[in-house]
Design a protein around this motif. Structure first.
Motif, PDB file in Angstrom:
ATOM      1  N   PHE A  88       0.865  -1.177   0.000  1.00  0.00           N
ATOM      2  CA  PHE A  88       0.000   0.000   0.000  1.00  0.00           C
ATOM      3  C   PHE A  88       0.903   1.229   0.000  1.00  0.00           C
ATOM      4  CE2 PHE A  88      -2.037   3.514   2.268  1.00  0.00           C
ATOM      5  CZ  PHE A  88      -3.187   3.670   1.505  1.00  0.00           C
ATOM      6  N   ALA A  89       0.545   2.221  -0.796  1.00  0.00           N
ATOM      7  CA  ALA A  89       1.342   3.449  -0.845  1.00  0.00           C
ATOM      8  C   ALA A  89       0.440   4.647  -1.074  1.00  0.00           C
ATOM      9  CB  ALA A  89       2.389   3.368  -1.957  1.00  0.00           C
ATOM     10  N   ALA A  90       0.778   5.746  -0.417  1.00  0.00           N
ATOM     11  CA  ALA A  90       0.111   7.032  -0.656  1.00  0.00           C
ATOM     12  C   ALA A  90       1.207   8.051  -0.933  1.00  0.00           C
ATOM     13  CB  ALA A  90      -0.727   7.447   0.542  1.00  0.00           C
ATOM     14  N   PHE A  91       1.190   8.592  -2.121  1.00  0.00           N
ATOM     15  CA  PHE A  91       2.226   9.526  -2.570  1.00  0.00           C
ATOM     16  C   PHE A  91       1.706  10.958  -2.508  1.00  0.00           C
ATOM     17  CE2 PHE A  91       3.771  11.860  -6.413  1.00  0.00           C
ATOM     18  CZ  PHE A  91       5.087  12.061  -6.006  1.00  0.00           C
ATOM     19  N   ARG A  92       2.493  11.823  -1.869  1.00  0.00           N
ATOM     20  CA  ARG A  92       2.155  13.239  -1.706  1.00  0.00           C
ATOM     21  C   ARG A  92       0.814  13.430  -0.996  1.00  0.00           C
ATOM     22  NH1 ARG A  92       4.173  15.896  -7.474  1.00  0.00           N
ATOM     23  NH2 ARG A  92       6.411  15.751  -7.041  1.00  0.00           N
ATOM     24  N   HIS A  93       0.729  12.879   0.185  1.00  0.00           N
ATOM     25  CA  HIS A  93      -0.470  13.080   0.993  1.00  0.00           C
ATOM     26  C   HIS A  93      -0.395  14.442   1.671  1.00  0.00           C
ATOM     27  CE1 HIS A  93      -3.645  12.399   3.959  1.00  0.00           C
ATOM     28  NE2 HIS A  93      -4.069  11.458   3.132  1.00  0.00           N
ATOM     29  N   THR A  94      -1.536  15.056   1.875  1.00  0.00           N
ATOM     30  CA  THR A  94      -1.556  16.420   2.426  1.00  0.00           C
ATOM     31  C   THR A  94      -1.043  16.481   3.864  1.00  0.00           C
ATOM     32  OG1 THR A  94      -3.886  16.047   2.962  1.00  0.00           O
ATOM     33  CG2 THR A  94      -3.397  17.257   0.935  1.00  0.00           C
ATOM     34  N   ASP A 120       3.636 -12.703   7.559  1.00  0.00           N
ATOM     35  CA  ASP A 120       4.904 -12.971   8.235  1.00  0.00           C
ATOM     36  C   ASP A 120       5.534 -11.742   8.894  1.00  0.00           C
ATOM     37  OD1 ASP A 120       4.657 -15.591   7.452  1.00  0.00           O
ATOM     38  OD2 ASP A 120       5.858 -15.353   5.647  1.00  0.00           O
ATOM     39  N   TRP A 121       5.291 -10.561   8.340  1.00  0.00           N
ATOM     40  CA  TRP A 121       5.850  -9.345   8.937  1.00  0.00           C
ATOM     41  C   TRP A 121       5.232  -8.127   8.266  1.00  0.00           C
ATOM     42  CZ3 TRP A 121       7.840  -9.077  13.448  1.00  0.00           C
ATOM     43  CH2 TRP A 121       8.521  -7.933  13.880  1.00  0.00           C
ATOM     44  N   SER A 122       5.256  -7.004   8.980  1.00  0.00           N
ATOM     45  CA  SER A 122       4.753  -5.741   8.437  1.00  0.00           C
ATOM     46  C   SER A 122       5.829  -4.676   8.579  1.00  0.00           C
ATOM     47  CB  SER A 122       3.494  -5.281   9.181  1.00  0.00           C
ATOM     48  OG  SER A 122       2.483  -6.258   9.115  1.00  0.00           O
ATOM     49  N   GLY A 123       5.878  -3.780   7.599  1.00  0.00           N
ATOM     50  CA  GLY A 123       6.841  -2.688   7.661  1.00  0.00           C
ATOM     51  C   GLY A 123       6.290  -1.459   6.977  1.00  0.00           C
ATOM     52  N   ASN A 124       6.784  -0.291   7.361  1.00  0.00           N
ATOM     53  CA  ASN A 124       6.356   0.942   6.702  1.00  0.00           C
ATOM     54  C   ASN A 124       7.455   1.984   6.785  1.00  0.00           C
ATOM     55  OD1 ASN A 124       5.510   3.180   8.933  1.00  0.00           O
ATOM     56  ND2 ASN A 124       5.107   1.105   9.711  1.00  0.00           N
ATOM     57  N   VAL A 125       7.450   2.866   5.816  1.00  0.00           N
ATOM     58  CA  VAL A 125       8.417   3.962   5.766  1.00  0.00           C
ATOM     59  C   VAL A 125       7.676   5.233   5.370  1.00  0.00           C
ATOM     60  CG1 VAL A 125      10.394   4.929   4.523  1.00  0.00           C
ATOM     61  CG2 VAL A 125      10.424   2.526   5.230  1.00  0.00           C
ATOM     62  N   VAL A 126       7.947   6.315   6.078  1.00  0.00           N
ATOM     63  CA  VAL A 126       7.414   7.630   5.725  1.00  0.00           C
ATOM     64  C   VAL A 126       8.580   8.511   5.303  1.00  0.00           C
ATOM     65  CG1 VAL A 126       6.230   9.700   6.542  1.00  0.00           C
ATOM     66  CG2 VAL A 126       5.463   7.436   7.298  1.00  0.00           C
ATOM     67  N   LYS A 127       8.473   9.080   4.118  1.00  0.00           N
ATOM     68  CA  LYS A 127       9.490  10.001   3.603  1.00  0.00           C
ATOM     69  C   LYS A 127       8.782  11.198   2.986  1.00  0.00           C
ATOM     70  CE  LYS A 127      13.712   7.944   3.753  1.00  0.00           C
ATOM     71  NZ  LYS A 127      15.006   8.584   4.043  1.00  0.00           N
ATOM     72  N   ASN A 128       9.193  12.388   3.381  1.00  0.00           N
ATOM     73  CA  ASN A 128       8.542  13.603   2.888  1.00  0.00           C
ATOM     74  C   ASN A 128       7.033  13.475   3.115  1.00  0.00           C
ATOM     75  OD1 ASN A 128      11.080  14.568   2.106  1.00  0.00           O
ATOM     76  ND2 ASN A 128      10.910  13.654   0.072  1.00  0.00           N
ATOM     77  N   SER A 129       6.243  13.511   2.063  1.00  0.00           N
ATOM     78  CA  SER A 129       4.785  13.403   2.214  1.00  0.00           C
ATOM     79  C   SER A 129       4.258  12.076   1.674  1.00  0.00           C
ATOM     80  CB  SER A 129       4.098  14.565   1.488  1.00  0.00           C
ATOM     81  OG  SER A 129       4.452  14.564   0.117  1.00  0.00           O
ATOM     82  N   THR A 130       5.117  11.059   1.684  1.00  0.00           N
ATOM     83  CA  THR A 130       4.767   9.753   1.107  1.00  0.00           C
ATOM     84  C   THR A 130       4.941   8.643   2.139  1.00  0.00           C
ATOM     85  OG1 THR A 130       5.337  10.414  -1.143  1.00  0.00           O
ATOM     86  CG2 THR A 130       5.426   8.062  -0.653  1.00  0.00           C
ATOM     87  N   ILE A 131       4.021   7.682   2.120  1.00  0.00           N
ATOM     88  CA  ILE A 131       4.132   6.508   2.980  1.00  0.00           C
ATOM     89  C   ILE A 131       4.028   5.248   2.134  1.00  0.00           C
ATOM     90  CG2 ILE A 131       1.636   6.564   3.519  1.00  0.00           C
ATOM     91  CD1 ILE A 131       2.403   5.301   6.266  1.00  0.00           C
ATOM     92  N   LEU A 132       4.901   4.294   2.421  1.00  0.00           N
ATOM     93  CA  LEU A 132       4.865   2.972   1.803  1.00  0.00           C
ATOM     94  C   LEU A 132       4.714   1.937   2.909  1.00  0.00           C
ATOM     95  CD1 LEU A 132       6.864   4.803  -0.119  1.00  0.00           C
ATOM     96  CD2 LEU A 132       7.236   2.628  -1.256  1.00  0.00           C
ATOM     97  N   VAL A 133       3.762   1.017   2.731  1.00  0.00           N
ATOM     98  CA  VAL A 133       3.495  -0.020   3.729  1.00  0.00           C
ATOM     99  C   VAL A 133       3.580  -1.386   3.055  1.00  0.00           C
ATOM    100  CG1 VAL A 133       1.975  -0.738   5.606  1.00  0.00           C
ATOM    101  CG2 VAL A 133       1.848   1.612   4.748  1.00  0.00           C
ATOM    102  N   HIS A 134       4.131  -2.350   3.779  1.00  0.00           N
ATOM    103  CA  HIS A 134       4.350  -3.678   3.206  1.00  0.00           C
ATOM    104  C   HIS A 134       3.915  -4.765   4.180  1.00  0.00           C
ATOM    105  CE1 HIS A 134       6.736  -7.183   1.722  1.00  0.00           C
ATOM    106  NE2 HIS A 134       6.509  -6.628   0.552  1.00  0.00           N
TER     107      HIS A 134
END
Length: 572
Positions: free
Chosen positions: A5-11, A33-47
């Motif tokens: 799941f990813a949201a790019f340039r969220h407000t 098996d596992w969950s991970g996420n990274v937030v950079k600038n205004s973007t979040i990526l979840v795995h």
């Protein structure tokens, strides 16, 4: 496979983050098996991870050592060993087959997907340029959706399943296979563009049976890349039986090539195919096969025979009509479709996948794609010409991501089980789609039944030194669609249940919210009502109805039982 799941340039990405994690949790069945996420600038990526390769070091999102690039992948990259060699100057951090995508992006930019041999859907965020790139494999074996929101017009959403997007997006599309998205241009462009995609194209490559056979064998070998127990879905039909036979041989071969004296279990090994074509894998030393059907189903009997012939450890499961009916709501929720053909075939596969996962298996091979490539559906016997036969094959292959690929992916991943499809290997697909379609046509008067050339390629009658792949009666068994082969009473039972649930008046009264997409049978109407319980109207445009080609005079019901050639076969 996994879930992304990813949201790019969220407000307001920090405030949105808890919600994003909850949305991703909706597809945790894909990656338990596992969950991970990274937030950079205004973007979040979840795995959400299903660990099959790089078990100890392959968690995602994957970050580059410099921290500028973050990657989320759902899929498998079969040529990752060769790609690592090509990008040898990159400081790899893991044994993940997906990590080479980052250096490929650095080296090739938007052409990176062209270098990948596998099934995949991925999002790569470049924080240096505040840019997201997303791509999907050439045929759409791996699911991916893209969404937009009128409340946040600059935000772009990506997810493995629809259910992650329906809260925030009022515009959702199935991300097209063989395409790449670049936020710089906000455009989706095609990177996979073989000539055969053009339905007016008439290929003329001569047929070589040995080349065809060896190409499929290589495809199966690639897909045994795993560090976990694996198996095969075995219906007893031609396609799954061939895949099972080849997989049994390749598993045996890999075990013979393993040197137990010099093998260091503590050393970290890359799983996959090396440059010489050798398979490096883990898992069981003997292939396991799995079948399902109603008691006494024709598929169960055929699968049992194949398993005995190839020497697999066979697991046979049955289900009752009521168990199938009870599962329908769950099937439609996970499949995210109301297509009759898909639901009929998905329900047994959904039930079987749960049984397989309970037996400790994480990956299976499956036979999807063959019927589209070779014109194996029985209605292809009514093709008026080789040119139209080829055009219909191309059309079916292009829409696999809305039909059989969607079924194979979501039916299995509902339980955290990955399905790999050797017939849709890029090289094998290109080889077969470039063949002269006259070779593929069904000509009963000449003894050429459906998928004749595939059968002939694995017929070793004239090769006394080659061990037969399958019993002759299986190799030349007529096509049964999976929803038929699990037991003819399965489809009859579905129709009877729909007859009770939907009145004549309901079917005759159009529903305005369905527009031009009005069901024509009670079964289709019933499934659409169930779909609407879970998904908004905006999700319906991702659904395609699978029906035989009407202008060839085909029956409206997609079951193979209604094809004229099936009737002739039964009569004879």
């Amino acid at each position: 496979m996994c879930g992304i799941f990813a949201a790019f340039r969220h407000t307001d990405v920090q405030e949105y983050r808890p919600h994003a994690l909850q949305l991703s949790k909706r597809i945790r069945h894909r990656g338990p098996d596992w969950s991970g996420n990274v937030v950079k600038n205004s973007t979040i990526l979840v795995h959400e991870r299903l660990a099959i390769v790089g078990l100890e070091s392959g968690s995602q999102p994957i970050k580059s050592p410099c921290g500028n690039y973050t990657l989320c992948v759902n899929g498998e990259i079969y040529n990752h060993i060769q790609l690592r060699e090509e990008c040898s100057d990159y400081p790899f951090q893991s044994l993940s087959d997906c990590e080479p995508i980052i250096p490929l992006y650095l080296k090739y930019g938007l052409d990176a997907p062209k270098k990948l041999d596998g099934m995949f859907a991925w999002c790569l965020y470049d924080s240096k340029e505040d840019r997201i790139v997303a791509a999907r494999d050439p045929i759409g074996i791996t699911t991916l959706y893209m969404g937009k929101s009128s409340k946040s017009p600059k935000t772009r959403f990506f997810a493995s399943e629809l259910k992650c997007l329906i809260d925030d997006c009022d515009e959702i599309v199935a991300f097209p296979p063989g395409h790449v998205y670049d936020s710089k241009s906000d455009q989706i462009t095609r990177y996979f563009n073989p000539q055969w995609l053009d339905e007016s194209y008439m290929p003329s490559t001569p047929l070589d049976y040995k080349v065809l056979r060896h190409s499929l064998e290589k495809s199966v070998r690639k897909r045994l890349m795993a560090e976990v127990p694996y198996g095969v879905l075995l219906s007893g039909g031609l396609d799954s039986s061939l895949i099972a036979s080849i997989a049994a041989r390749e598993t045996e071969r890999a075990n013979e090539e393993l040197d137990p004296v010099n093998y260091d279990s503590e050393e970290k090994h890359l799983a996959g195919i090396d440059a010489q074509g050798n398979l490096h894998t883990g898992g069981w030393s003997r292939l396991h096969s799995f079948a399902i059907g109603l008691p006494g189903a024709p598929d169960l009997l055929a699968a049992r025979k194949v398993a005995k012939f190839i020497g697999s450890l066979h697991h046979e499961h049955t289900f009752t009509l009521q168990e199938g009916l009870d599962a329908l709501d769950d099937v439609i929720y996970h499949l995210e479709t109301y297509d009759v053909t898909t639901i009929r075939a998905s329900t047994p596969m959904f039930l079987l996948s749960r049984k397989i996962k309970a037996q400790g298996v994480k990956m299976v091979l499956s036979g999807e794609g063959s019927d589209e490539i070779f014109g194996g559906y029985l209605y292809f016997a009514q093709a008026p010409s080789a040119k139209e036969f080829q055009a219909e094959c191309a059309s079916r292959v292009k829409n696999l991501h809305l039909a059989d690929c969607l079924r194979a992916n979501k039916s299995t991943m509902a339980w955290g089980l990955e399905a790999r499809v050797p017939f849709l290997d890029r090289d094998f697909l290109n080889l077969c789609m470039e063949l002269d379609p006259n070779e593929k046509m069904i000509k009963p008067e000449e003894g050429r039944i459906e998928k004749y050339i595939l059968r002939k390629a694995f017929d070793t009658t004239d090769e006394p030194n080659v061990k037969p792949y399958l019993p002759e009666d299986i190799l030349w068994r007529q096509k049964e669609q999976f929803s038929d082969g699990v037991g003819y009473s399965w489809i009859d039972g579905l129709k009877d249940a729909a007859e009770e649930a939907i009145s004549d008046e309901m079917l005759a009264t159009p529903r305005p919210e369905w527009g031009d997409d009005q069901p024509t049978t009670k079964e289709a109407y019933w499934y659409r009502l169930k779909f609407d319980k879970f998904f908004p109207k905006s999700a319906a445009n991702t659904v395609m109805r699978w029906i035989p080609k009407a202008d060839w005079g085909c029956h409206g019901d997609p079951s193979g039982r209604f094809a004229k050639i099936h009737e002739q076969h039964i009569d004879n």
